[in-house]
Design an enzyme around this catalytic site. Structure first.
Site, mmCIF file in Angstrom:
data_model
loop_
_atom_site.group_PDB
_atom_site.id
_atom_site.type_symbol
_atom_site.label_atom_id
_atom_site.label_comp_id
_atom_site.label_asym_id
_atom_site.label_seq_id
_atom_site.Cartn_x
_atom_site.Cartn_y
_atom_site.Cartn_z
ATOM 1 C CE1 TYR A 11 -3.319 2.727 0.716
ATOM 2 C CE2 TYR A 11 -2.696 2.830 3.057
ATOM 3 C CZ TYR A 11 -3.271 3.280 2.161
ATOM 4 O OH TYR A 11 -4.021 4.442 2.448
ATOM 5 C CG ASN A 32 7.237 -11.833 0.638
ATOM 6 O OD1 ASN A 32 6.373 -10.811 0.647
ATOM 7 N ND2 ASN A 32 7.437 -12.432 1.748
ATOM 8 C CG ASN A 35 -0.923 -7.839 2.822
ATOM 9 O OD1 ASN A 35 -1.884 -8.544 2.758
ATOM 10 N ND2 ASN A 35 -0.601 -6.632 3.492
ATOM 11 C CB SER A 124 4.227 2.034 13.310
ATOM 12 O OG SER A 124 2.636 2.501 13.951
ATOM 13 C CB ALA A 125 1.670 6.670 15.695
ATOM 14 C CB THR A 126 2.267 1.227 17.048
ATOM 15 O OG1 THR A 126 1.633 0.049 17.955
ATOM 16 C CG2 THR A 126 3.111 0.479 16.399
ATOM 17 C CE1 TYR A 148 3.477 -3.558 12.155
ATOM 18 C CE2 TYR A 148 2.277 -1.904 13.412
ATOM 19 C CZ TYR A 148 3.099 -2.305 12.399
ATOM 20 O OH TYR A 148 3.155 -1.196 11.497
ATOM 21 C CE LYS A 152 6.532 -1.398 11.393
ATOM 22 N NZ LYS A 152 7.219 -1.384 10.175
ATOM 23 C CG ASN A 197 -8.080 -6.236 10.988
ATOM 24 O OD1 ASN A 197 -8.641 -7.050 11.434
ATOM 25 N ND2 ASN A 197 -6.900 -6.634 10.430
ATOM 26 N NE ARG A 230 -5.997 5.133 17.027
ATOM 27 C CZ ARG A 230 -7.010 4.944 18.313
ATOM 28 N NH1 ARG A 230 -7.351 6.114 18.662
ATOM 29 N NH2 ARG A 230 -7.022 3.655 18.981
ATOM 30 N N GLY A 293 -6.879 -3.359 23.524
ATOM 31 C CA GLY A 293 -5.619 -2.699 22.889
ATOM 32 C C GLY A 293 -5.812 -1.404 22.329
HETATM 33 P P1 NAD Z 1 1.634 -3.839 3.118
HETATM 34 O O1 NAD Z 1 1.227 -5.146 3.665
HETATM 35 O O2 NAD Z 1 0.597 -3.000 1.991
HETATM 36 O O3 NAD Z 1 3.152 -3.597 2.475
HETATM 37 C C1 NAD Z 1 4.338 -4.396 2.885
HETATM 38 C C2 NAD Z 1 4.691 -5.123 1.758
HETATM 39 O O4 NAD Z 1 5.752 -5.753 2.373
HETATM 40 C C3 NAD Z 1 3.803 -6.102 1.233
HETATM 41 O O5 NAD Z 1 3.752 -5.862 -0.231
HETATM 42 C C4 NAD Z 1 4.411 -7.255 1.344
HETATM 43 O O6 NAD Z 1 4.073 -8.353 0.486
HETATM 44 C C5 NAD Z 1 5.898 -6.990 1.729
HETATM 45 N N1 NAD Z 1 6.593 -7.988 2.457
HETATM 46 C C6 NAD Z 1 6.080 -8.395 3.880
HETATM 47 N N2 NAD Z 1 7.092 -9.216 4.241
HETATM 48 C C7 NAD Z 1 8.077 -9.443 3.434
HETATM 49 C C8 NAD Z 1 9.446 -10.105 2.993
HETATM 50 N N3 NAD Z 1 9.731 -10.854 4.205
HETATM 51 N N4 NAD Z 1 10.052 -9.857 2.087
HETATM 52 C C9 NAD Z 1 9.609 -9.242 1.068
HETATM 53 N N5 NAD Z 1 8.556 -8.465 1.105
HETATM 54 C C10 NAD Z 1 7.776 -8.640 2.246
HETATM 55 O O7 NAD Z 1 1.879 -2.594 4.291
HETATM 56 P P2 NAD Z 1 1.941 -1.019 4.391
HETATM 57 O O8 NAD Z 1 0.604 -0.623 4.673
HETATM 58 O O9 NAD Z 1 2.109 -0.763 2.758
HETATM 59 O O10 NAD Z 1 3.140 -0.786 5.170
HETATM 60 C C11 NAD Z 1 4.408 -0.698 4.764
HETATM 61 C C12 NAD Z 1 4.960 -0.421 6.107
HETATM 62 O O11 NAD Z 1 4.643 0.643 6.963
HETATM 63 C C13 NAD Z 1 5.161 -1.563 7.172
HETATM 64 O O12 NAD Z 1 6.309 -1.833 7.687
HETATM 65 C C14 NAD Z 1 4.110 -1.222 7.978
HETATM 66 O O13 NAD Z 1 4.438 -1.935 9.243
HETATM 67 C C15 NAD Z 1 4.346 0.340 8.254
HETATM 68 N N6 NAD Z 1 3.102 0.866 8.780
HETATM 69 C C16 NAD Z 1 1.816 0.733 8.122
HETATM 70 C C17 NAD Z 1 0.827 1.577 8.720
HETATM 71 C C18 NAD Z 1 -0.543 1.402 8.189
HETATM 72 O O14 NAD Z 1 -1.614 1.514 8.862
HETATM 73 N N7 NAD Z 1 -0.501 0.923 6.847
HETATM 74 C C19 NAD Z 1 0.855 2.354 9.552
HETATM 75 C C20 NAD Z 1 2.343 2.368 10.368
HETATM 76 C C21 NAD Z 1 3.465 1.612 9.860
HETATM 77 N N1 UFG Z 2 -12.538 1.613 14.589
HETATM 78 C C1 UFG Z 2 -14.027 1.231 14.815
HETATM 79 N N2 UFG Z 2 -14.540 0.230 14.053
HETATM 80 C C2 UFG Z 2 -13.649 -0.604 13.316
HETATM 81 C C3 UFG Z 2 -12.205 -0.336 12.964
HETATM 82 C C4 UFG Z 2 -11.829 0.811 13.731
HETATM 83 O O1 UFG Z 2 -14.683 1.916 15.609
HETATM 84 O O2 UFG Z 2 -14.179 -1.429 12.592
HETATM 85 C C5 UFG Z 2 -11.892 2.624 15.378
HETATM 86 C C6 UFG Z 2 -10.894 2.125 16.410
HETATM 87 O O3 UFG Z 2 -11.059 1.747 17.480
HETATM 88 C C7 UFG Z 2 -9.810 3.560 16.444
HETATM 89 C C8 UFG Z 2 -10.097 4.104 15.065
HETATM 90 O O4 UFG Z 2 -11.392 3.466 14.589
HETATM 91 O O5 UFG Z 2 -10.347 4.215 17.358
HETATM 92 C C9 UFG Z 2 -8.777 3.731 14.236
HETATM 93 O O6 UFG Z 2 -8.694 2.495 14.035
HETATM 94 P P1 UFG Z 2 -7.817 1.626 12.848
HETATM 95 O O7 UFG Z 2 -7.790 0.037 13.185
HETATM 96 O O8 UFG Z 2 -8.165 2.099 11.577
HETATM 97 O O9 UFG Z 2 -6.370 2.209 13.514
HETATM 98 P P2 UFG Z 2 -5.544 2.012 14.704
HETATM 99 O O10 UFG Z 2 -5.210 3.752 15.165
HETATM 100 O O11 UFG Z 2 -6.077 1.018 15.736
HETATM 101 O O12 UFG Z 2 -4.338 1.348 14.132
HETATM 102 C C10 UFG Z 2 -3.271 1.787 12.951
HETATM 103 C C11 UFG Z 2 -2.757 0.606 12.603
HETATM 104 C C12 UFG Z 2 -1.644 0.169 13.307
HETATM 105 C C13 UFG Z 2 -0.740 1.346 13.631
HETATM 106 C C14 UFG Z 2 -1.494 2.528 14.110
HETATM 107 C C15 UFG Z 2 -0.575 3.705 14.261
HETATM 108 O O13 UFG Z 2 -3.481 -0.545 12.342
HETATM 109 O O14 UFG Z 2 -0.817 -0.905 12.763
HETATM 110 O O15 UFG Z 2 -2.584 2.973 13.224
HETATM 111 O O16 UFG Z 2 0.099 4.074 13.038
HETATM 112 F F1 UFG Z 2 0.401 0.765 14.525
#
Ligand code: NAD
Ligand code: UFG
Length: 337
Positions: A11, A32, A35, A124-126, A148, A152, A197, A230, A293
């Site tokens: 993404y 790979n 996802n 991540s903000a996590t 997760y 990070k 999710n 958020r 969580g």
């Molecule tokens: P995504 O799953 O869409 O992209 C991750 C990519 O990495 C996928 O294409 C997957 O196939 C590839 N991948 C996973 N493991 C691999 C491996 N071992 N070797 C090669 N490729 C591999 O996720 P995203 O939303 O694009 O997130 C990108 C990064 O940003 C991730 O590290 C994620 O943890 C971080 N991040 C994402 C969010 C979010 O909400 N999207 C928030 C904070 C941080």
């Molecule tokens: N929420 C709902 N219903 C749903 C889904 C989410 O009410 O079906 C609420 C959650 O409780 C939260 C808000 O919407 O209050 C946002 O939830 P998300 O699941 O969209 O996002 P989070 O903030 O929980 O987590 C995301 C990513 C994590 C990352 C974090 C900070 O999933 O991986 O943002 O970057 F760590």
């Protein structure tokens, strides 16, 4: 300048590849496809009219990584590759640590061996856990509440140790808040497997009639309307932040850490209203128990990214919702394999 984008088919990766190509970088994606799918990278090339190189490989495959560095003169790596589903990480911690940490260690070791020491890492903000002070600054205490998040945090610590030992490294750690939206072309966007999710993809599927209604997790948080708050950020703004980080690493070496967020917190009910406006469709919802969580509120102070990277998020919540919805409709029609 050649950039290796690990996890570039995903993404955030695909949107960043668009920005890289549009800014004149040569792009090599290693993924790979665990996802993601190759057709998204074809669409990246369609949007930009430029070619990239794709290598289907796992970053745990050391030989494959070595081959990439031998075949190409890579100047920097942007490292997106990782597993990111919080709930799954609680069930399968070994899988998460193996993939995210061992994979990163393999990548860093091969980079070091090849003499390529510039990296931008997706954190991540996590890593702020349940923040005590809002908005969150980069120097806030770090804390993880699930495997997760721990992965990070551990990678951030590894990167700090590496640069402490060898000042030849240039490291940018970007802490993303909540990425949403899609490219304005509606050719690329997020494609969650199964039931989403995350809030915005979930609402899109409700609006599209695929899911009956949204469950809002908690209506009794100490927030403006009782629902979770958020910092949603448009994925194109996020992608642009990576170009700024790369530029900064070229100009001023070292280790830098930045929040990438808008600095504005929106509640779940505000997002529901914005998605209703963007789609023209009523979003049925019910308020249910809090999700385990979850935290009440999380939003960034993005000042440091503005001052040091010359980056600000430009797209507002209306654009985030409009582009999410446009992607939902277009992807429904043209689902690619
Ligand atoms: P995504 O799953 O869409 O992209 C991750 C990519 O990495 C996928 O294409 C997957 O196939 C590839 N991948 C996973 N493991 C691999 C491996 N071992 N070797 C090669 N490729 C591999 O996720 P995203 O939303 O694009 O997130 C990108 C990064 O940003 C991730 O590290 C994620 O943890 C971080 N991040 C994402 C969010 C979010 O909400 N999207 C928030 C904070 C941080
Ligand atoms: N929420 C709902 N219903 C749903 C889904 C989410 O009410 O079906 C609420 C959650 O409780 C939260 C808000 O919407 O209050 C946002 O939830 P998300 O699941 O969209 O996002 P989070 O903030 O929980 O987590 C995301 C990513 C994590 C990352 C974090 C900070 O999933 O991986 O943002 O970057 F760590």
């Amino acid at each position: 300048m050649k950039v290796l984008v690990c996890g570039g088919a995903g993404y955030v990766g695909t949107h960043t590849c668009v920005e890289l190509l549009e800014n004149g970088y040569q792009v090599i994606v290693l993924d790979n496809l665990s996802n993601s799918r190759y057709s998204s990278l074809e669409r990246v090339q369609e949007i930009t009219g430029k070619k990239l190189t794709f290598i289907q490989a796992d970053m745990l495959d050391r030989l494959a990584l070595e081959d990439v560095f031998q075949a190409h003169q890579i100047s920097a790596v942007i490292h997106f590759a990782g597993l990111k589903a919080v709930a799954e990480s609680v069930k399968l911690p070994i899988k998460y640590y193996q993939n995210n940490i061992s994979g990163t260690l393999t990548l860093l070791d091969v980079m070091s061996q090849a003499g390529c020491k510039d990296i931008v890492f997706s954190s991540s903000a996590t890593v702020y856990g349940a923040p005590q002070v809002l908005p969150i600054k980069e120097n806030a205490p770090l804390f993880s509440i699930n495997p997760y998040g721990t992965s990070k945090l551990i990678i951030e610590n590894i990167l700090q140790d590496i640069i402490a030992a060898d000042r030849g490294w240039n490291i940018s750690i970007l802490r993303y808040f909540n990425p949403v939206g899609a490219h304005e072309s509606a050719l690329i966007g997020e494609e969650p497997n199964g039931i989403p999710n995350n809030l915005v993809p979930y609402i899109c599927q409700v609006a599209a009639g695929k899911i009956d209604k949204l469950s809002i997790f908690g209506g009794d948080y100490p927030t403006k309307d009782g629902t979770g708050v958020r910092d949603y950020i448009h994925v194109v703004d996020l992608a642009k932040g990576h170009i700024k980080a790369l530029t900064r690493l070229e100009q001023e070496p070292g280790c830098i850490i930045h929040n990438l967020g808008t600095g504005i917190g929106y509640s779940v009910l505000e997002i529901v209203a914005a998605m209703k406006k963007a789609s023209g469709i009523d979003i049925p919802y019910q308020i249910v128990d809090r999700r385990r969580g979850d935290i009440a509120a999380c939003f960034s102070d993005p000042t440091l990214a503005r001052e040091e990277l010359n980056w600000v998020a430009e797209k507002n919540v209306e654009q985030m919702c409009e582009d999410s919805w446009k992607w939902q409709i277009s992807n429904n029609k043209t689902k690619h394999l």
